[in-house]
Design a protein around this motif. Sequence first.
Motif, short mmCIF file in Angstrom:
data_model
loop_
_atom_site.label_atom_id
_atom_site.label_comp_id
_atom_site.label_asym_id
_atom_site.label_seq_id
_atom_site.Cartn_x
_atom_site.Cartn_y
_atom_site.Cartn_z
N THR A 129 -30.57 -16.85 -4.53
CA THR A 129 -30.14 -18.24 -4.68
C THR A 129 -28.67 -18.23 -5.05
OG1 THR A 129 -30.60 -18.35 -7.04
CG2 THR A 129 -32.42 -18.93 -5.55
N ASP B 202 -27.45 -19.63 -7.57
CA ASP B 202 -27.44 -19.40 -9.01
C ASP B 202 -27.47 -17.89 -9.32
OD1 ASP B 202 -27.61 -20.35 -11.81
OD2 ASP B 202 -29.62 -19.44 -11.71
N THR B 203 -28.34 -17.17 -8.63
CA THR B 203 -28.42 -15.72 -8.81
C THR B 203 -27.10 -15.06 -8.43
OG1 THR B 203 -30.78 -15.74 -8.34
CG2 THR B 203 -29.66 -13.62 -8.12
N TYR C 49 -24.09 -16.39 -8.38
CA TYR C 49 -23.08 -16.73 -9.38
C TYR C 49 -23.27 -15.88 -10.65
CZ TYR C 49 -20.82 -20.80 -7.25
OH TYR C 49 -20.09 -21.63 -6.46
N ARG C 50 -24.52 -15.70 -11.05
CA ARG C 50 -24.80 -14.90 -12.25
C ARG C 50 -24.36 -13.45 -12.04
NH1 ARG C 50 -30.16 -15.38 -12.65
NH2 ARG C 50 -29.91 -17.60 -12.96
#
Length: 76
Positions: free
Chosen positions: A20, A22-23, A25-26
Amino acid sequence: MKDGANYSLNTDDPLIFGSTIDTDYRIARDYMEFTEEEFKKLNINAAKSCFLEEQDKNKLVRKLHEAYGMVKSKEF
């Protein structure tokens, strides 16, 4: 990024890799040590490079600048 090239961060084949944004970006934050300013820059770069009509693209870039507090005052 360090040489000034235009860059952005995008999720590649989320259905195949199960990733994702989000993943991704993390991972960029935790392992590549991206700062908040670098995330702002990559989002603006992505908006400038997207396939919108020029007027819509400019509007999107303006909205990002506003959201990130990067708009200079027009009072002076």
